[in-house]
Design an enzyme around this catalytic site. Structure first.
Site, PDB file in Angstrom:
ATOM      1  N   ASP A 129      73.171 -11.530  24.375  1.00 50.91           N
ATOM      2  CA  ASP A 129      73.417 -12.448  23.257  1.00 50.91           C
ATOM      3  C   ASP A 129      72.197 -12.745  22.397  1.00 50.91           C
ATOM      4  O   ASP A 129      72.269 -13.617  21.544  1.00 50.91           O
ATOM      5  CB  ASP A 129      73.983 -13.770  23.829  1.00 50.91           C
ATOM      6  CG  ASP A 129      74.485 -14.708  22.748  1.00 50.91           C
ATOM      7  OD1 ASP A 129      74.922 -14.205  21.696  1.00 50.91           O
ATOM      8  OD2 ASP A 129      74.434 -15.933  22.950  1.00 50.91           O
ATOM      9  N   HIS A 147      67.453 -18.103  24.151  1.00 51.05           N
ATOM     10  CA  HIS A 147      67.915 -17.557  22.865  1.00 51.05           C
ATOM     11  C   HIS A 147      68.746 -18.494  21.989  1.00 51.05           C
ATOM     12  O   HIS A 147      69.352 -18.025  21.022  1.00 51.05           O
ATOM     13  CB  HIS A 147      68.628 -16.215  23.085  1.00 51.05           C
ATOM     14  CG  HIS A 147      69.924 -16.305  23.843  1.00 51.05           C
ATOM     15  ND1 HIS A 147      70.018 -15.945  25.167  1.00 51.05           N
ATOM     16  CD2 HIS A 147      71.153 -16.698  23.484  1.00 51.05           C
ATOM     17  CE1 HIS A 147      71.273 -16.107  25.569  1.00 51.05           C
ATOM     18  NE2 HIS A 147      71.979 -16.579  24.568  1.00 51.05           N
ATOM     19  N   ASP A 196      74.727 -20.465  28.226  1.00 53.99           N
ATOM     20  CA  ASP A 196      73.527 -20.679  27.412  1.00 53.99           C
ATOM     21  C   ASP A 196      72.714 -21.820  28.008  1.00 53.99           C
ATOM     22  O   ASP A 196      73.241 -22.907  28.263  1.00 53.99           O
ATOM     23  CB  ASP A 196      73.942 -20.972  25.974  1.00 53.99           C
ATOM     24  CG  ASP A 196      74.533 -19.729  25.316  1.00 53.99           C
ATOM     25  OD1 ASP A 196      73.794 -18.750  25.158  1.00 53.99           O
ATOM     26  OD2 ASP A 196      75.735 -19.733  24.996  1.00 53.99           O
ATOM     27  N   HIS A 238      78.620 -16.306  30.630  1.00 55.02           N
ATOM     28  CA  HIS A 238      77.398 -16.385  29.826  1.00 55.02           C
ATOM     29  C   HIS A 238      77.116 -17.867  29.575  1.00 55.02           C
ATOM     30  O   HIS A 238      77.737 -18.485  28.724  1.00 55.02           O
ATOM     31  CB  HIS A 238      77.595 -15.629  28.515  1.00 55.02           C
ATOM     32  CG  HIS A 238      76.402 -15.697  27.623  1.00 55.02           C
ATOM     33  ND1 HIS A 238      75.301 -14.891  27.822  1.00 55.02           N
ATOM     34  CD2 HIS A 238      76.103 -16.481  26.563  1.00 55.02           C
ATOM     35  CE1 HIS A 238      74.394 -15.162  26.902  1.00 55.02           C
ATOM     36  NE2 HIS A 238      74.848 -16.135  26.130  1.00 55.02           N
TER      37      HIS A 238
HETATM   38 ZN    ZN Z   1      74.032 -16.984  24.421  1.00 57.00          ZN
END
Ligand code: ZN
Length: 1011
Positions: free
Chosen positions: A374, A578, A264, A262
């Protein structure tokens, strides 16, 4: 027999940690190290490889915050290593607990080929599976010295989060760079022991399986000569063969491990660093795919693939090959993983259309499911958008972070506002960074809510954020748990394979209706207002630019700027990531977001100007400063009619409603035919009367336009969270203020703390809305500013606009679910309402609000409060400080329908115009049906695409009028423009064409007009 389980567990822990794991590498020989510290921002790899290097050694410091240091590692394979598997161990000063949040590197060969990432959980570089003695070793590492900003709680304010304020201190110290023999048998023994040990710990103490495992582990360790571990590892493994071969129970839970990282797209690092994180992790993952045929890796976000293609084509080429083989799996179908409550409905659709188009064009595939593990809550509009874009599954995990309530399902149907349902899974392991530890896999099995009827769950497996993704150690654990008594079965497979099994085994899943509200991170509806305003302005200007450009293209042959629209959309979609749109990134990210939004707005204003010019229109300024309309013509870019100007058209406007603004004694009165507002000498609204009914909105003894300042110091996540206890500490900013008439407005100036605010209260040009323009110099710390309007309305629910419609939330606190929703969000408005009287609260760029239901005797007061600004100190120590301009509105006598119109009008004022008066290209014949997008088709055929939605929650049959445009065949399409059925149109006597549409409550439809 005597019970020696505790002693055995202790023995295994110590031997594994202190002896077996270190023995995987033997005979370390130091390599020569040289470094080239880059001055400033990263440089291309060819330049890094050919730079001047100076020798450094183990123990030396390197790397100031956000710097890049190229390291050269040279030497030769010792003769004694001949025929052995050889690796380099390179510890650049890593903290093993913080993978992804600190230094990382990308390893290159001397020829410039990217090999793999170097990070705290994978400090190795492959040299040869069968080395030759004397073989030359030469590797390069592009090492990023990213500062650690989040390690152990408390997360303290830091200036390291922006290259403009970070220190010059060198942050890391090289610990070792050695070439070693990789002892394969010891490595296998480590995983045998580790998996059995972790399984035994999870099994019940009285279980026979546990007793047998521990006996075997004891016997295995009896075979290990601690002075010759490589020489005795095979014998030790032999003792474990039987317990490892015992198969799983038929009812064992089945885990679909999906290799994942994951990453970001920006957060505690700037966007440019994510570009590198993606390439580092992907290079490791394609290498791991080559090495292990069981492994499957999945990566979301078309943007991240696009970065790789641009920035590291050599890595992208390997990824592309692995995608063709079906083992590197693009997932999610979106441009990035966006915030899932704040973007507009059109933005969500473009996340998908841009994402799927990239995957289609680059890889010839489309994704079947949406992947948002997320994001901080999920809008009830999403099921329709996902299903309407062709997805058949949705994955998230975040709702397991709820502070209060446990969600009742892990596999279920999620039903949206309009009744659309999508098959949804929450991994019961409660993580999107699984390591496949014994504890994790057992947790998944134990927590799985559907275990009485189903047995499959998904485990996104790997370190995210640049931590390197899936490791070979995770694969080693999975292989041993493929079929192991006492353990869930683990197999690596793709998300689609998991969802096929989950759908097949659960034909009648439970249903969750409405939004997925996250009982945490409630500050993210408000934090970093300038970023949120940038998004809203961009969404508004994109809609307007597409509208006029499509109109001009269809009518005049004006060149539609396809490439520019794609680039602008992609920029705005990226910034909806996000951790950007929610306001939870470092200062650098938000500073850059504001700069990028300014450039987006400038480009869109130019596109609008050019398109209008092609239509013969010259328009006045756009935005909150739009000139009052006194001109010959008015341009209405909103999808609602106003003052006689049809939606999306230019026409002569009806005169503005007459407004009287006057002083009466110590008070000021704003009055139109619709409302009468009384403002006292402290700037507070003492009375707000709907003149049609004579109804007073303000609760007796209370006052509106009341600024309230709260202490705001959440327990853990500053930029993210507003904790419930914030409510108790409140300062009412209702003391003396400077209040004066200014034309048709009342201006209120007030200072508090180190801050000041100027409010301009006026009536909208239709006379129906009290408009409050706020110009704030915000200099507080750890405070939360609210703007309150306590109104006397008897209701136990709040209606809030969402994407493509609205939804209702209870505002009492009967259950823990309702009590946990003490701070929520809206798109342009929220509304409290009795059957024949409502008050709507409109915003131009802020989303957060709360409505506290307060009792005054038998009267119920709804204390409706806009959330204006916060001032958290982590991760941006000066988040939100500075100047803000924001606009709010309060409308008495409102309904959802009138609030929808007023909400569009508030954020998109009429503009003065001159020249021609083009009609709207597409007009809805029913006010409940909103034309939310007019554009040219993505396939660049020149076809016109019109998107409409039903906004009131009713069933509507109406038609869309197409004017002054050649109309060929008309078809319905899905939300991302894949063709559907033909629609019979009606040619009208006035030359327009009517396209009949029938819509369910809140339904979105897309129409494609061939030319
Ligand atoms: Zn995230």
């Amino acid at each position: 027999m005597h019970d020696n389980q505790t002693i055995t567990l202790g023995r295994v822990t110590r031997v594994l940690t202190e002896r077996l794991r270190p023995a995987v590498y033997s005979q370390p020989q130091p390599l020569d190290i040289a470094a080239h510290a880059v001055d400033g921002e990263p440089i291309p790899s060819a330049q890094g490889l050919s730079s001047e290097y100076a020798p450094i050694k183990v123990g030396d410091r390197w790397g100031r915050a956000w710097g890049t240091t190229w390291l050269r590692l040279t030497g030769e394979v010792p003769e004694s290593f001949a025929g052995r598997r050889v690796e380099i161990l390179a510890d650049l000063g890593f903290d093993p607990n913080m993978p992804g949040f600190q230094a990382e590197g990308l390893v290159y060969t001397a020829d410039g080929e990217a090999v793999r990432s170097l990070n705290p959980r994978a400090q190795w570089i492959p040299v040869s599976p069968q080395a030759r003695g004397g073989e030359r070793i030469e590797y390069y590492v592009e090492a990023a010295s990213n500062p650690v900003l989040l390690d152990y709680h408390p997360f303290l304010p830091t200036e390291e989060g922006d290259v403009l304020t970070s220190s010059d201190e060198e942050l890391y110290r090289i610990r070792r760079v050695d070439v070693c023999v990789f002892e394969e048998e010891v490595y296998e023994l480590v995983h045998d022991v580790e998996v059995l040990h972790q399984l035994a710990v999870e099994l019940p103490e009285e279980s026979a399986r546990r007793a047998r495992i521990l006996r075997s582990l004891n016997a295995a360790l009896d075979r290990v000569d601690l002075q010759d571990i490589p020489g005795t590892a095979a014998a030790a493994r032999e003792e474990l063969r039987e317990v490892l071969a015992s198969p799983a129970e038929p009812s064992a839970h089945r885990l679909s491990a999906v290799g994942h990282a994951h990453i970001d797209s920006a957060w505690l690092w700037p966007l440019r660093e994510t570009v590198r994180k993606v390439s580092r992790t992907s290079s490791s993952m394609v290498t791991l795919l080559d090495e292990d045929s069981d492994f499957v890796y999945a990566m979301s976000s078309a943007q991240q693939f696009a970065w790789m293609k641009q920035d590291r084509p050599e890595v992208f080429a390997r990824v592309k090959k692995a995608v063709e083989d079906g083992r590197f799996v693009p997932i999610g179908g979106m441009w990035i993983e966006p915030d899932a409550v704040l973007p507009s409905g059109e933005s969500f659709i473009r996340q998908i259309s841009q994402g799927q188009r990239f995957f289609r064009e680059e890889f010839g595939i489309e994704c079947r499911g949406a992947w948002l593990p997320d994001s901080f809550g999920y809008s009830g509009a999403l099921p329709q958008i996902l299903v309407g874009s062709g997805f058949d599954w949705f994955l998230t995990q975040k709702i397991s972070w709820n502070q209060v309530n446990r969600f009742p399902h892990h596999t279920f149907l999620w039903e949206g506002n309009d009744g659309s349902r999508i098959f949804t899974h929450f991994p019961p392991m409660d993580t999107y960074n699984a390591q496949l530890s014994g504890e994790e896999v057992q947790r998944a099995a134990k927590q799985f809510k559907e275990k009485s009827v189903a047995r499959h769950s998904l485990a996104p497996t790997g370190w995210g954020d640049g931590g390197g993704g899936t490791t070979r150690e995770m694969l080693a654990r999975a292989k041993r748990m493929a079929d192991l008594e006492g353990s869930p079965r683990v197999v690596f497979e793709s998300p689609n394979e998991f969802f096929d099994k989950a759908m097949a085994e659960l034909p009648d899943p439970g249903v969750w209706r409405g939004e997925l509200y996250l009982e945490l991170h409630r500050g993210t509806f408000t934090t970093q207002h300038r970023t949120k305003q940038g998004n809203r302005t961009s969404e508004r200007l994109l809609a307007e630019a597409e509208l006029w450009a499509a109109t001009a293209a269809a009518r005049t042959g004006h060149a539609y700027p396809y490439d520019e629209f794609d680039a602008l959309w992609q920029e705005v979609l990226l910034l909806q990531f996000h951790d950007i749109l929610p306001g939870t990134s470092i200062a650098w990210v938000h500073r850059e977001a504001e700069e990028r939004y300014a450039r987006v707005a400038a480009s869109l204003r130019r596109i609008i100007e050019e398109a209008l010019a092609a239509l013969g229109v010259s328009a006045g300024p756009d935005g909150l400063d739009a000139a009052p309309v006194g001109a010959e013509l008015a341009l209405n870019a909103a999808p609602v009619a106003r003052r006689g100007v049809p939606a999306a058209a230019v026409a002569v406007a009806d005169p503005a409603a007459p407004v009287s603004a006057r002083a009466e004694g110590n008070s000021f009165v704003l009055e139109s035919a619709s409302v009468r507002v009384e403002i006292d000498d402290r700037g507070l609204v003492q009375s707000l009367v709907d003149r049609a009914t004579g109804r007073e909105a303000i609760a007796p003894g209370r006052a509106g336009n009341a600024l309230q300042l709260h202490q705001d110091f959440p327990n853990m996540w500053d930029a993210w969270d507003v904790d419930e206890h914030y409510f108790a500490m409140r300062e009412d900013l209702d003391g003396p203020a400077e209040v004066a008439l200014d034309g048709e407005a009342v201006v209120v100036r007030r200072s508090f703390g180190d801050s000041s605010i100027e409010q301009r209260l006026s009536l909208s040009d239709d006379g129906r809305v009290l408009v409050v323009d706020c110009d704030i110099d915000w200099q507080e710390e750890e405070k939360f500013l609210k703007l309150a309007f306590p109104v006397e309305v008897f209701t136990d629910e709040v209606v809030a606009e969402t994407q493509f419609g609205h939804h209702r939330r209870s505002n009492h606190t009967n259950t823990s679910w309702e009590a946990a929703r003490f701070e929520t969000h809206a798109q342009r408005w929220f509304l409290v309402r009795e059957p024949d009287f409502g008050v709507a609260f409109l915003n131009e760029s802020s989303h957060g609000f709360d409505v506290a239901r307060e009792s005054e005797g038998r009267d119920v007061v709804q204390n409706a409060r806009f959330s204006l600004l916060r001032a958290p100190k982590f991760p941006d120590p000066r988040a939100d400080r500075g100047r803000h301009r924001m606009r709010f509105g309060v409308m008495v006598g409102a309904t959802p329908a009138s609030a929808t119109e007023a909400g569009w009008a508030l954020q998109s004022p009429l503009r003065a115009a001159s020249g021609a008066a083009p009609r709207a290209l597409a007009t809805s014949q029913d006010a409940a049906v909103i034309v939310s997008a007019v554009k040219l088709a993505d396939d660049r055929s020149g076809d016109v695409v019109v998107r409409v939605y039903e906004s009131t929650g009713s069933r509507v049959s109406t038609s869309i009028e197409l004017a002054d445009v050649p109309v060929g065949a008309v078809i319905g399409t899905d939300l991302i423009e894949r063709p559907g059925d033909a629609i019979e149109t009606v040619r009208m006597p006035d030359g327009t064409t009517h396209v009949p549409v029938t819509l369910r409550p809140f339904e979105v439809k897309t129409i494609r007009v061939k030319r």
